[in-house]
Design a protein around this motif. Structure first.
Motif, PDB file in Angstrom:
ATOM      1  N   VAL A  55      18.097  -1.228  -2.892  1.00 48.63           N
ATOM      2  CA  VAL A  55      17.450  -0.779  -1.656  1.00 48.63           C
ATOM      3  C   VAL A  55      16.247   0.101  -1.968  1.00 48.63           C
ATOM      4  O   VAL A  55      15.174  -0.042  -1.364  1.00 48.63           O
ATOM      5  N   LEU A  56      16.415   1.029  -2.920  1.00 53.23           N
ATOM      6  CA  LEU A  56      15.306   1.903  -3.301  1.00 53.23           C
ATOM      7  C   LEU A  56      14.136   1.105  -3.863  1.00 53.23           C
ATOM      8  O   LEU A  56      12.963   1.407  -3.574  1.00 53.23           O
ATOM      9  N   ASP A  57      14.424   0.072  -4.651  1.00 54.35           N
ATOM     10  CA  ASP A  57      13.348  -0.754  -5.206  1.00 54.35           C
ATOM     11  C   ASP A  57      12.577  -1.470  -4.100  1.00 54.35           C
ATOM     12  O   ASP A  57      11.334  -1.513  -4.107  1.00 54.35           O
ATOM     13  N   VAL A  58      13.308  -2.037  -3.133  1.00 52.75           N
ATOM     14  CA  VAL A  58      12.643  -2.768  -2.054  1.00 52.75           C
ATOM     15  C   VAL A  58      11.818  -1.818  -1.190  1.00 52.75           C
ATOM     16  O   VAL A  58      10.653  -2.100  -0.865  1.00 52.75           O
ATOM     17  N   LEU A  59      12.378  -0.677  -0.828  1.00 50.34           N
ATOM     18  CA  LEU A  59      11.649   0.276   0.011  1.00 50.34           C
ATOM     19  C   LEU A  59      10.429   0.832  -0.718  1.00 50.34           C
ATOM     20  O   LEU A  59       9.390   1.093  -0.094  1.00 50.34           O
ATOM     21  N   THR A  60      10.554   1.029  -2.027  1.00 53.28           N
ATOM     22  CA  THR A  60       9.401   1.503  -2.795  1.00 53.28           C
ATOM     23  C   THR A  60       8.276   0.483  -2.782  1.00 53.28           C
ATOM     24  O   THR A  60       7.098   0.821  -2.589  1.00 53.28           O
ATOM     25  N   GLY A  61       8.636  -0.794  -2.979  1.00 47.60           N
ATOM     26  CA  GLY A  61       7.607  -1.829  -2.936  1.00 47.60           C
ATOM     27  C   GLY A  61       6.969  -1.963  -1.571  1.00 47.60           C
ATOM     28  O   GLY A  61       5.758  -2.182  -1.455  1.00 47.60           O
ATOM     29  N   VAL A  62       7.767  -1.805  -0.528  1.00 51.58           N
ATOM     30  CA  VAL A  62       7.229  -1.901   0.829  1.00 51.58           C
ATOM     31  C   VAL A  62       6.317  -0.719   1.147  1.00 51.58           C
ATOM     32  O   VAL A  62       5.285  -0.860   1.814  1.00 51.58           O
ATOM     33  N   SER A  63       6.668   0.483   0.657  1.00 53.92           N
ATOM     34  CA  SER A  63       5.925   1.700   0.991  1.00 53.92           C
ATOM     35  C   SER A  63       4.561   1.772   0.329  1.00 53.92           C
ATOM     36  O   SER A  63       3.757   2.656   0.668  1.00 53.92           O
ATOM     37  N   VAL A  64       4.282   0.876  -0.592  1.00 59.24           N
ATOM     38  CA  VAL A  64       2.958   0.888  -1.210  1.00 59.24           C
ATOM     39  C   VAL A  64       1.878   0.565  -0.176  1.00 59.24           C
ATOM     40  O   VAL A  64       0.754   1.076  -0.258  1.00 59.24           O
ATOM     41  N   PHE A  65       2.223  -0.243   0.816  1.00 63.18           N
ATOM     42  CA  PHE A  65       1.272  -0.642   1.847  1.00 63.18           C
ATOM     43  C   PHE A  65       1.462   0.227   3.087  1.00 63.18           C
ATOM     44  O   PHE A  65       2.556   0.688   3.385  1.00 63.18           O
ATOM     45  N   ASP A  66       0.362   0.440   3.810  1.00 63.97           N
ATOM     46  CA  ASP A  66       0.391   1.339   4.962  1.00 63.97           C
ATOM     47  C   ASP A  66       1.376   0.862   6.033  1.00 63.97           C
ATOM     48  O   ASP A  66       2.106   1.675   6.629  1.00 63.97           O
ATOM     49  N   ALA A  67       1.404  -0.438   6.287  1.00 67.92           N
ATOM     50  CA  ALA A  67       2.309  -0.954   7.320  1.00 67.92           C
ATOM     51  C   ALA A  67       3.763  -0.706   6.932  1.00 67.92           C
ATOM     52  O   ALA A  67       4.573  -0.255   7.752  1.00 67.92           O
ATOM     53  N   GLY A  68       4.089  -0.972   5.681  1.00 66.90           N
ATOM     54  CA  GLY A  68       5.450  -0.731   5.225  1.00 66.90           C
ATOM     55  C   GLY A  68       5.815   0.742   5.244  1.00 66.90           C
ATOM     56  O   GLY A  68       6.951   1.109   5.584  1.00 66.90           O
ATOM     57  N   ARG A  69       4.842   1.611   4.907  1.00 69.56           N
ATOM     58  CA  ARG A  69       5.108   3.049   4.926  1.00 69.56           C
ATOM     59  C   ARG A  69       5.362   3.526   6.353  1.00 69.56           C
ATOM     60  O   ARG A  69       6.253   4.353   6.589  1.00 69.56           O
ATOM     61  N   GLN A  70       4.596   3.041   7.302  1.00 68.03           N
ATOM     62  CA  GLN A  70       4.824   3.424   8.691  1.00 68.03           C
ATOM     63  C   GLN A  70       6.182   2.944   9.186  1.00 68.03           C
ATOM     64  O   GLN A  70       6.891   3.673   9.898  1.00 68.03           O
ATOM     65  N   PHE A  71       6.571   1.720   8.806  1.00 71.18           N
ATOM     66  CA  PHE A  71       7.907   1.232   9.167  1.00 71.18           C
ATOM     67  C   PHE A  71       8.986   2.138   8.582  1.00 71.18           C
ATOM     68  O   PHE A  71       9.974   2.467   9.255  1.00 71.18           O
ATOM     69  N   ARG A 110      15.749   8.536 -10.718  1.00 68.70           N
ATOM     70  CA  ARG A 110      14.373   8.071 -10.929  1.00 68.70           C
ATOM     71  C   ARG A 110      13.914   7.206  -9.754  1.00 68.70           C
ATOM     72  O   ARG A 110      12.768   7.311  -9.290  1.00 68.70           O
ATOM     73  N   GLY A 111      14.807   6.353  -9.236  1.00 67.09           N
ATOM     74  CA  GLY A 111      14.456   5.522  -8.086  1.00 67.09           C
ATOM     75  C   GLY A 111      14.150   6.347  -6.850  1.00 67.09           C
ATOM     76  O   GLY A 111      13.207   6.042  -6.107  1.00 67.09           O
ATOM     77  N   VAL A 112      14.930   7.422  -6.624  1.00 64.56           N
ATOM     78  CA  VAL A 112      14.682   8.281  -5.458  1.00 64.56           C
ATOM     79  C   VAL A 112      13.338   8.990  -5.599  1.00 64.56           C
ATOM     80  O   VAL A 112      12.539   9.048  -4.651  1.00 64.56           O
ATOM     81  N   LEU A 113      13.067   9.550  -6.780  1.00 67.98           N
ATOM     82  CA  LEU A 113      11.798  10.252  -6.994  1.00 67.98           C
ATOM     83  C   LEU A 113      10.604   9.309  -6.891  1.00 67.98           C
ATOM     84  O   LEU A 113       9.549   9.676  -6.348  1.00 67.98           O
ATOM     85  N   LEU A 114      10.760   8.089  -7.397  1.00 69.12           N
ATOM     86  CA  LEU A 114       9.672   7.113  -7.297  1.00 69.12           C
ATOM     87  C   LEU A 114       9.385   6.766  -5.842  1.00 69.12           C
ATOM     88  O   LEU A 114       8.213   6.652  -5.435  1.00 69.12           O
ATOM     89  N   ILE A 143       5.850   7.344  -1.047  1.00 66.38           N
ATOM     90  CA  ILE A 143       5.643   7.707   0.362  1.00 66.38           C
ATOM     91  C   ILE A 143       4.477   8.686   0.495  1.00 66.38           C
ATOM     92  O   ILE A 143       3.647   8.576   1.410  1.00 66.38           O
ATOM     93  N   VAL A 144       4.405   9.655  -0.399  1.00 62.66           N
ATOM     94  CA  VAL A 144       3.367  10.693  -0.314  1.00 62.66           C
ATOM     95  C   VAL A 144       1.993  10.158  -0.716  1.00 62.66           C
ATOM     96  O   VAL A 144       0.962  10.746  -0.369  1.00 62.66           O
ATOM     97  N   ASN A 145       1.961   9.050  -1.420  1.00 61.66           N
ATOM     98  CA  ASN A 145       0.700   8.538  -1.959  1.00 61.66           C
ATOM     99  C   ASN A 145      -0.119   7.847  -0.863  1.00 61.66           C
ATOM    100  O   ASN A 145      -0.236   6.624  -0.809  1.00 61.66           O
ATOM    101  N   VAL A 146      -0.699   8.661   0.025  1.00 60.60           N
ATOM    102  CA  VAL A 146      -1.572   8.154   1.091  1.00 60.60           C
ATOM    103  C   VAL A 146      -2.982   8.676   0.851  1.00 60.60           C
ATOM    104  O   VAL A 146      -3.201   9.601   0.069  1.00 60.60           O
ATOM    105  N   SER A 147      -3.917   8.088   1.554  1.00 58.08           N
ATOM    106  CA  SER A 147      -5.322   8.451   1.315  1.00 58.08           C
ATOM    107  C   SER A 147      -5.714   9.748   2.014  1.00 58.08           C
ATOM    108  O   SER A 147      -6.596  10.470   1.527  1.00 58.08           O
ATOM    109  N   PHE A 206       8.338  12.088 -15.793  1.00 52.63           N
ATOM    110  CA  PHE A 206       7.053  11.575 -15.322  1.00 52.63           C
ATOM    111  C   PHE A 206       6.977  11.635 -13.794  1.00 52.63           C
ATOM    112  O   PHE A 206       5.941  12.032 -13.233  1.00 52.63           O
ATOM    113  N   GLN A 207       8.045  11.261 -13.107  1.00 56.74           N
ATOM    114  CA  GLN A 207       8.041  11.304 -11.645  1.00 56.74           C
ATOM    115  C   GLN A 207       7.951  12.746 -11.132  1.00 56.74           C
ATOM    116  O   GLN A 207       7.217  13.025 -10.175  1.00 56.74           O
ATOM    117  N   ILE A 208       8.688  13.661 -11.777  1.00 54.67           N
ATOM    118  CA  ILE A 208       8.633  15.070 -11.353  1.00 54.67           C
ATOM    119  C   ILE A 208       7.247  15.646 -11.595  1.00 54.67           C
ATOM    120  O   ILE A 208       6.665  16.323 -10.723  1.00 54.67           O
TER     121      ILE A 208
END
Length: 564
Positions: free
Chosen positions: A188-204, A241-245, A250-254, A311-313
């Motif tokens: 689940v963490l892997d899928v949500l991380t991949g989705v959150s890279v894009f703005d639409a997925g992050r908003q969802f 590591r998955g939670v921190l990633l 999520i925080v990586n926005v413009s 690295f994530q911290i």
């Protein structure tokens, strides 16, 4: 140069067998091998054993394609959905096999297969099964296979585009975060991380976190993620590591202000304390944790879990410092009234923020509006709960006005009406829920303490009873020993009494024998004296002493009476 006769060798038996197998390969089998991923040149280089194995695998793949076709998989999924909808009891083994086959096809089949799957209702069927698994603990294995299938689905371009058309998949995955299965959580963490890279997925994702938090009684939305670290009692570093990633993604926005806002929300959920705990535990398990160079890119350290966690911290903390520096750069014209030149601007400090804003507005028309805002804040009721509600409502309104997601300014024309009573009543209801939850927590703690006290008291009584019973057993054993001793004494006395009686009987028999022997020897009887009248008023004269015979003098005295 002509070859020597010794250089020309006859074909081996393996070559002959290989040529025989190649000659017997039909065009249909060649097409199956090509579909399996082999080229005609690679087929020519295979030996007979490899060729037979490839032919067998290609034949099995062709047969399985009939069962694992798009229509076949979608039909099986629809049958499972209908069965779940009509029957409360689900055939778990069959459902697990169906989800395994679906995930295998999504991971291994061609792009055309995935496109055909996207054109059907297969994706909706998977989401339906995922939502059913959330509320049913007995379907943990089905849930795991379903999440694996979704992960394989979003790893394709067509699947990813379909998944981001609406928020159903993200909502289901966020609700799945309450599971206790670590393998499922990692997927689940892997899928949500991949989705959150894009703005639409992050908003969802942000909206899904807010909805789940509201459904569970309110609070900060990032509690859904941070509690995963709190609940990790086994210290699973891959999981952390998955939670921190995910949090870094999520925080990586413009937008700078939005980044700071998201990071502050995470800090409000106790993230800083959790990072300190993670670092402390990492130092205990790896003394060289602080010496790990996360800026070094080397294949030797690739895959090191402690390197990845650090690295994530470091990324999270470094980005926070960079955002603070960037904010200071935007306010470079301000002269902050700090205690010393060495002090730095702290975005989390109330004094620093107030001084910065006051000096930024100094001499501008905006200052009177800022003063008006402060004056209105002073008019809030002098009640701790009321003040808290107002501050929460004002903070939410300001954040929605300032941190707009679309990147455009709001409409500044005129005034707007805001019915705050509705919000305040809702917040009061939430506070009542929190109070009830606290009372429930206190009652549960008291119940646990009462149960613990009852168990301790029961153990104490059991110990006392066992101790008293053991003392009684000791007394009973002592009494039995004394009784045995008394019985032995009685038996000894009875034996002595029997011996004495035996001796007495023998003595009487001997006396009888002696008397009889003296009578036979003709002893004369003493002369008889005349009988005189007896005067009863006078005591009788004493009888003359009799001579005791020698035999009578040898008779022992009678034994003492036996003890009563």
């Amino acid at each position: 140069m002509p070859k020597k006769l010794s250089d020309i060798s006859a074909p081996s038996s393996a070559d002959i067998e290989r040529e025989s197998v190649i000659e017997n390969v039909s065009e249909e089998q060649v097409d199956a091998l090509i579909n399996y991923g082999l080229s005609k040149q690679s087929i020519q280089t295979l030996n007979s054993k490899q060729l037979k194995g490839m032919l067998k695998a290609a034949t099995m793949l062709k047969k399985s394609n009939v069962q694992d076709s798009v229509d076949g998989i979608v039909t099986r999924l629809k049958m499972e959905v209908d069965d779940i909808s009509l029957n409360s009891k689900v055939e778990m083994n069959r459902l697990v096999k169906t989800m395994q086959a679906t995930g295998r096809c999504l991971a291994q089949e061609t792009i055309d297969w995935v496109k055909g799957f996207c054109d059907t209702e297969g994706f909706q069927h998977i989401l339906f099964i995922l939502n059913i698994c959330i509320d049913r603990q007995e379907m943990i294995k089905v849930q795991h296979e379903t999440v694996k299938g979704l992960r394989a689905f979003v790893n394709t371009s067509d699947g990813f585009d379909l998944a981001l058309r609406d928020s159903k998949m993200v909502n289901g995955l966020v609700r799945t975060l309450n599971t206790q299965e670590k393998k499922t959580l990692l997927n689940v963490l892997d899928v949500l991380t991949g989705v959150s890279v894009f703005d639409a997925g992050r908003q969802f994702l942000l909206q899904a976190l807010a909805d789940v938090t509201k459904a569970y009684g309110g609070g900060f939305r990032f509690h859904v993620i941070t509690r995963l670290i709190q609940a990790d009692e086994e210290i699973d570093w891959r999981f952390r590591r998955g939670v921190l990633l995910l949090m870094n993604t999520i925080v990586n926005v413009s937008d700078l202000h939005f980044r700071i806002h998201l990071r502050n929300e995470m800090y409000n959920c106790g993230l800083q304390g959790m990072l300190d705990i993670i670092v402390s535990q990492a130092r205990e398990m790896n003394p060289q944790f602080d010496d790990i160079d996360t800026t070094q890119e080397c294949e030797e350290i690739h895959g090191d879990i402690f390197h990845d966690v650090k690295f994530q911290i470091d990324t999270f903390l470094f980005d926070a410092e960079e955002d603070t520096s960037e904010l200071q750069g935007l306010l470079h014209t301000l002269q902050f009234n700090m205690q010393s030149d060495e002090d730095k601007f702290d975005i989390l400090s109330v004094d620093h923020c107030y001084n910065a804003l006051r000096m930024l507005l100094e001499g501008s028309p905006s200052l009177q509006y800022f003063t008006s805002v402060l004056q209105h804040l002073l008019l809030i009721k002098d009640d701790p709960m009321e003040r808290l509600h107002y501050m929460q409502l004002i903070e939410e309104a300001v954040s929605q006005i300032v941190l707009r997601k679309g990147g455009v300014d709001p409409d500044f024309r005129g005034r707007f009406q805001l019915d705050t009573e509705v919000f305040l009543e809702e917040m009061q209801k939430l506070d009542d829920q929190y109070a009830l939850q606290e009372r429930l927590a206190v009652a549960e703690d008291e119940l646990v303490q009462a149960q613990s006290s009852l168990r301790n008291e029961r153990e104490s009584l059991r110990t006392e009873y066992e101790s008293a019973l053991k003392g009684k057993d000791v007394k009973i054993a002592s009494c039995e020993e004394q009784l045995k001793e008394q019985l032995l004494k009685i038996e000894a006395l009875e034996a002595d009494l029997l011996a004495v009686r035996t001796l007495d009987s023998e003595a009487k028999q001997q006396q009888s024998v002696t008397d009889s022997s003296s009578g036979t020897m003709g002893l004369s009887s003493p002369p008889q004296t005349p009988v005189l009248p007896v005067d009863t008023s006078l005591p009788p004269p004493p009888s003359p002493p009799k001579e005791e015979s020698t035999a009578e003098s040898n008779i022992p005295p009678p034994p003492p009476p036996p003890p009563g």
